[in-house]
Design a protein around this motif. Structure first.
Motif, short mmCIF file in Angstrom:
data_model
loop_
_atom_site.label_atom_id
_atom_site.label_comp_id
_atom_site.label_asym_id
_atom_site.label_seq_id
_atom_site.Cartn_x
_atom_site.Cartn_y
_atom_site.Cartn_z
N GLY A 133 29.53 40.76 -3.49
CA GLY A 133 29.11 40.10 -2.26
C GLY A 133 28.19 38.92 -2.45
N CYS A 134 28.21 38.30 -3.61
CA CYS A 134 27.37 37.11 -3.86
C CYS A 134 28.02 35.89 -3.23
N GLU A 135 27.37 35.32 -2.25
CA GLU A 135 27.88 34.15 -1.53
C GLU A 135 27.10 32.89 -1.84
N ARG A 136 26.08 33.03 -2.67
CA ARG A 136 25.30 31.86 -3.11
C ARG A 136 25.09 31.99 -4.62
N ILE A 137 25.54 31.00 -5.38
CA ILE A 137 25.48 31.09 -6.84
C ILE A 137 24.87 29.83 -7.43
N LEU A 138 23.86 30.05 -8.25
CA LEU A 138 23.20 28.95 -8.96
C LEU A 138 23.57 29.05 -10.43
N ILE A 139 24.12 27.97 -10.99
CA ILE A 139 24.51 27.93 -12.39
C ILE A 139 23.39 27.29 -13.20
N LEU A 140 22.86 28.04 -14.18
CA LEU A 140 21.78 27.57 -15.04
C LEU A 140 22.29 27.45 -16.47
N PRO A 141 22.67 26.26 -16.93
CA PRO A 141 23.11 26.11 -18.33
C PRO A 141 21.95 26.35 -19.29
N ALA A 142 22.26 26.88 -20.45
CA ALA A 142 21.23 27.11 -21.47
C ALA A 142 20.91 25.83 -22.23
N TYR A 143 21.51 24.72 -21.82
CA TYR A 143 21.29 23.43 -22.49
C TYR A 143 20.28 22.59 -21.70
N PRO A 144 19.09 22.34 -22.24
CA PRO A 144 18.11 21.53 -21.51
C PRO A 144 18.56 20.08 -21.34
N GLN A 145 19.23 19.53 -22.35
CA GLN A 145 19.67 18.14 -22.32
C GLN A 145 21.14 18.10 -21.89
N TYR A 146 21.46 17.24 -20.94
CA TYR A 146 22.84 17.14 -20.45
C TYR A 146 23.72 16.41 -21.46
N SER A 147 24.93 16.91 -21.63
CA SER A 147 25.96 16.20 -22.39
C SER A 147 27.32 16.55 -21.80
N GLY A 148 28.23 15.59 -21.85
CA GLY A 148 29.58 15.86 -21.42
C GLY A 148 30.24 16.93 -22.27
N THR A 149 29.76 17.09 -23.52
CA THR A 149 30.36 18.07 -24.43
C THR A 149 29.89 19.49 -24.17
N THR A 150 28.83 19.65 -23.41
CA THR A 150 28.26 20.99 -23.19
C THR A 150 28.15 21.32 -21.70
N THR A 151 27.17 20.73 -21.04
CA THR A 151 26.92 21.04 -19.64
C THR A 151 28.14 20.74 -18.78
N ALA A 152 28.76 19.59 -19.00
CA ALA A 152 29.93 19.22 -18.19
C ALA A 152 31.06 20.21 -18.40
N SER A 153 31.17 20.76 -19.60
CA SER A 153 32.21 21.75 -19.86
C SER A 153 31.98 23.03 -19.06
N ILE A 154 30.71 23.40 -18.91
CA ILE A 154 30.38 24.55 -18.06
C ILE A 154 30.82 24.27 -16.62
N PHE A 155 30.51 23.09 -16.13
CA PHE A 155 30.90 22.73 -14.77
C PHE A 155 32.42 22.76 -14.62
N ASP A 156 33.13 22.28 -15.64
CA ASP A 156 34.59 22.32 -15.62
C ASP A 156 35.08 23.76 -15.43
N ALA A 157 34.48 24.68 -16.19
CA ALA A 157 34.90 26.08 -16.13
C ALA A 157 34.65 26.67 -14.75
#
Length: 368
Positions: A133-157
């Motif tokens: 029943g979770c209707e609100r979800i916050l995604i917290l990447p374990a990567y402090p620095q943004y990169s298309g190779t890491t954080t963006a891949s999480i968002f893709d998933a």
């Protein structure tokens, strides 16, 4: 298009809030077969390797997987613990710590963890939250620095999963926190605590995971965010520019990556007469293969072989209480507007359950 199977909608059901801490991932075991399966998923991500798919498919299946899997398995075996993968253990403990601290601050939220590659996978975790029943979800990447190779891949998933979901929850995604005070102060306290016990080095080396240089040219902010983290941490520690060095590790392939490279830099410091270096990896919030084997073992051997006298590895934040408080500060900023604060009755029930658990633990200890 076929949608994922999901529970029927229940009118009037109480909507829950969840935080998903997402890390890179790890093999299930330090074996060639498990590592091969993990590397195949990891290196098949077009965010990670930006080579034309047909060419890369041939390289991956004909060269990388057959020859690298066994070597990587040996490295994983050198850091594996009785409980399993250090990265998975640390990530799980961080999620539990964040859950506990959020409850103590009155937030009625659920905190879970997921892996971008390996298990528990993103879809598996998001499906489970949907069922709860979770209707609100916050995604917290374990990567402090943004990169298309890491954080963006999480968002893709995340987006890929919900592309086949009929009833999509509210979503918030944390892009980065490379300059967040809670993160910087947690790093500073970690270093200060280590120096209080072991003294200070001649040079502090901050080693970040590398990425191809072309990503910087094409607009990826990762390089700049790493240097900003380093500057802020140095300021918090009272260091001058000559007291520390920023490097990049884990280079793969023949293309130019972000420089200076960690291993050659450490060798050069040794040749210059730098007797002691302390190395930390601010871009990793959990210790893993890249920190425990590549830095604490391989880099140490290279520095000492080049003439260095002392090599000290400063562990990642892992489950340090200061990092728990830092994560709380970060997620609270992104939860604004969501009704996460618990009622007085819920808080009282939580306290009673905690007290009951403590009493049961004491009774069990006395009986044993």
């Amino acid at each position: 298009m076929s949608f994922r199977q999901e529970p029927p909608y229940t009118h009037g059901a109480s909507a829950q809030t969840a935080i998903v801490l997402v890390n890179l991932g790890t093999p299930d075991a330090p074996t060639t077969r498990a590592v091969r399966r993990y590397l195949k998923q990891f290196l098949s991500d077009p965010r990670v390797v930006e080579i034309p798919r047909a060419i890369w498919w041939c390289i991956l299946h004909a060269i990388i997987l057959p020859f690298r899997s066994s070597k990587s398995a040996e490295k994983y075996a050198s850091i594996w613990t009785e409980q399993g993968s250090p990265l998975k253990i640390n990530t799980e403990r961080q999620a539990l710590m964040l859950q506990k601290m959020m409850h103590e601050r009155g937030h009625r939220v659920q905190v879970v963890y997921a892996m971008r590659y390996g298990r528990p996978g993103m879809s598996q975790v998001l499906d489970a939250l949907k069922a709860q029943g979770c209707e609100r979800i916050l995604i917290l990447p374990a990567y402090p620095q943004y990169s298309g190779t890491t954080t963006a891949s999480i968002f893709d998933a995340v987006f890929s999963h919900y592309a086949k979901v009929r009833n999509i929850p509210e979503l918030r995604l944390i892009k980065h926190y490379h300059d967040h005070d809670g993160y910087i102060q947690a790093l500073a306290r970690s270093v200060q605590a280590y120096w209080e016990e072991n003294g200070q080095p001649d040079k502090l080396v901050m080693s970040f995971h590398g990425v191809p240089k072309r990503t910087l040219v094409l607009g990826d902010p990762y390089h700049c965010e790493c240097y900003k983290t380093a500057r802020l941490l140095a300021a918090a520690l009272g260091l001058s520019e000559s007291d520390y060095l920023v490097t990049f590790q884990s280079r793969f392939g023949k293309a130019e990556w972000l420089q200076p490279y960690t291993a050659p830099s450490l060798q050069e410091l040794a040749r210059q007469g730098v007797a002691r270096v302390d190395v930390m990896c601010p871009g990793f919030t959990s210790d893993c293969l890249e920190t425990l084997e590549e830095i604490a073992m391989e880099a140490k051997a290279e520095f000492l072989h080049a003439g260095g006298k002392e090599f000290h590895f400063i562990a990642c934040l892992n489950e340090a209480p200061a990092w728990g408080h830092g994560m709380v500060e970060i997620v609270e900023q992104h939860l604004v507007g969501w009704p996460t604060m618990a009622s007085a009755a819920w808080r009282e029930e939580e306290q009673q359950q905690a007290q009951l658990s403590r009493e049961q633990a004491l009774q069990h200890g006395a009986s044993s």
